[in-house]
Write a protein that holds these residues in place. Structure first.
Motif, PDB file in Angstrom:
ATOM      1  N   ARG A 185     -59.845 -20.376 -26.705  1.00  0.00           N
ATOM      2  CA  ARG A 185     -59.245 -20.494 -28.042  1.00  0.00           C
ATOM      3  C   ARG A 185     -58.175 -21.583 -27.999  1.00  0.00           C
ATOM      4  N   GLU A 186     -58.334 -22.581 -28.849  1.00  0.00           N
ATOM      5  CA  GLU A 186     -57.355 -23.658 -28.968  1.00  0.00           C
ATOM      6  C   GLU A 186     -56.633 -23.518 -30.301  1.00  0.00           C
ATOM      7  N   THR A 187     -55.317 -23.502 -30.250  1.00  0.00           N
ATOM      8  CA  THR A 187     -54.501 -23.488 -31.460  1.00  0.00           C
ATOM      9  C   THR A 187     -53.582 -24.695 -31.385  1.00  0.00           C
ATOM     10  N   PHE A 188     -53.594 -25.514 -32.421  1.00  0.00           N
ATOM     11  CA  PHE A 188     -52.809 -26.746 -32.386  1.00  0.00           C
ATOM     12  C   PHE A 188     -52.170 -27.017 -33.733  1.00  0.00           C
ATOM     13  N   ASP A 189     -51.087 -27.780 -33.678  1.00  0.00           N
ATOM     14  CA  ASP A 189     -50.432 -28.247 -34.888  1.00  0.00           C
ATOM     15  C   ASP A 189     -51.243 -29.413 -35.428  1.00  0.00           C
ATOM     16  N   ASP A 241     -44.548 -34.373 -30.985  1.00  0.00           N
ATOM     17  CA  ASP A 241     -43.846 -33.249 -31.624  1.00  0.00           C
ATOM     18  C   ASP A 241     -44.808 -32.131 -32.021  1.00  0.00           C
ATOM     19  N   ARG A 242     -46.064 -32.231 -31.610  1.00  0.00           N
ATOM     20  CA  ARG A 242     -47.059 -31.206 -31.900  1.00  0.00           C
ATOM     21  C   ARG A 242     -47.358 -30.404 -30.644  1.00  0.00           C
ATOM     22  N   GLU A 243     -47.835 -29.167 -30.839  1.00  0.00           N
ATOM     23  CA  GLU A 243     -48.145 -28.299 -29.706  1.00  0.00           C
ATOM     24  C   GLU A 243     -49.630 -27.944 -29.706  1.00  0.00           C
ATOM     25  N   LEU A 244     -50.186 -27.827 -28.504  1.00  0.00           N
ATOM     26  CA  LEU A 244     -51.549 -27.362 -28.289  1.00  0.00           C
ATOM     27  C   LEU A 244     -51.491 -26.186 -27.326  1.00  0.00           C
ATOM     28  N   ARG A 245     -52.097 -25.084 -27.723  1.00  0.00           N
ATOM     29  CA  ARG A 245     -52.143 -23.873 -26.897  1.00  0.00           C
ATOM     30  C   ARG A 245     -53.614 -23.549 -26.631  1.00  0.00           C
ATOM     31  N   VAL A 246     -53.988 -23.440 -25.355  1.00  0.00           N
ATOM     32  CA  VAL A 246     -55.361 -23.125 -24.975  1.00  0.00           C
ATOM     33  C   VAL A 246     -55.337 -21.820 -24.196  1.00  0.00           C
ATOM     34  N   GLU A 247     -56.052 -20.825 -24.730  1.00  0.00           N
ATOM     35  CA  GLU A 247     -56.096 -19.502 -24.099  1.00  0.00           C
ATOM     36  C   GLU A 247     -57.503 -19.241 -23.571  1.00  0.00           C
ATOM     37  N   VAL A 290     -48.226 -23.370 -17.867  1.00  0.00           N
ATOM     38  CA  VAL A 290     -49.524 -23.256 -17.201  1.00  0.00           C
ATOM     39  C   VAL A 290     -49.575 -21.901 -16.502  1.00  0.00           C
ATOM     40  N   GLU A 291     -50.496 -21.066 -16.941  1.00  0.00           N
ATOM     41  CA  GLU A 291     -50.772 -19.788 -16.284  1.00  0.00           C
ATOM     42  C   GLU A 291     -52.235 -19.840 -15.868  1.00  0.00           C
ATOM     43  N   PRO A 292     -52.522 -20.126 -14.580  1.00  0.00           N
ATOM     44  CA  PRO A 292     -53.896 -20.345 -14.143  1.00  0.00           C
ATOM     45  C   PRO A 292     -54.872 -19.277 -14.627  1.00  0.00           C
ATOM     46  N   HIS A 293     -56.014 -19.768 -15.112  1.00  0.00           N
ATOM     47  CA  HIS A 293     -57.117 -18.940 -15.614  1.00  0.00           C
ATOM     48  C   HIS A 293     -56.756 -18.145 -16.869  1.00  0.00           C
ATOM     49  N   ARG A 294     -55.623 -18.473 -17.502  1.00  0.00           N
ATOM     50  CA  ARG A 294     -55.191 -17.707 -18.670  1.00  0.00           C
ATOM     51  C   ARG A 294     -54.693 -18.570 -19.833  1.00  0.00           C
ATOM     52  N   LEU A 295     -53.777 -19.515 -19.553  1.00  0.00           N
ATOM     53  CA  LEU A 295     -53.082 -20.213 -20.641  1.00  0.00           C
ATOM     54  C   LEU A 295     -52.628 -21.597 -20.214  1.00  0.00           C
ATOM     55  N   ILE A 296     -52.801 -22.561 -21.127  1.00  0.00           N
ATOM     56  CA  ILE A 296     -52.224 -23.900 -20.979  1.00  0.00           C
ATOM     57  C   ILE A 296     -51.569 -24.244 -22.310  1.00  0.00           C
ATOM     58  N   VAL A 297     -50.289 -24.606 -22.264  1.00  0.00           N
ATOM     59  CA  VAL A 297     -49.584 -25.071 -23.460  1.00  0.00           C
ATOM     60  C   VAL A 297     -49.153 -26.505 -23.189  1.00  0.00           C
TER      61      VAL A 297
END
Length: 135
Positions: A102-106, A85-91, A73-80
């Protein structure tokens, strides 16, 4: 397979972040279509914290929990998050027109890549309407 969806939100970064991390807001915007809704949501936005959203068909025919654990968790920047066993990355990227989310997920094996992309994009579009409508 990695799948990415994104949208531009014409709102301040603080408003975008707040709507993404507030359980009451999530219950309003977290829907892919008018015949679904989120009946419960919880957010513990810290590394090791958990989140959950209960998504249900409005006719009561089906429902499921979308849940995971925050791994970065990087406030106002990134949540992983880890979804099993899957990953979700929200930028969150601020620019002159607003904030790009931007959401990138398995992807998962049950639905096609196209179905998953369309569903996630529909929810993200609902998020944009919610945030922009509050301004």
């Amino acid at each position: 397979m990695k799948i990415t969806v994104q949208a531009l939100v014409r709102a301040p970064l603080s408003a975008v972040w707040a709507a993404w991390s507030d359980p009451e807001a999530i219950k309003v915007w977290n829907t892919a279509s008018p015949d679904w809704h989120t009946t419960a949501a919880s957010v513990d936005l810290r590394v090791g914290g958990q989140f959950s959203s209960r998504m249900e068909a409005k006719d009561g025919s089906f429902g499921f929990d979308f849940a995971g654990t925050y791994s970065a968790v990087e406030p106002h920047r990134l949540i992983v998050s880890q979804l099993g066993d899957r990953e979700l990355r929200v930028e969150f990227s601020e620019g002159p027109e607003g904030v790009t989310v931007r959401e990138t997920f398995d992807g998962e094996p049950t639905h096609s890549e196209e179905q998953q992309r369309a569903g996630w994009q529909a929810i993200l579009d609902s998020f944009v309407r919610y945030v922009e409508g509050r301004g």
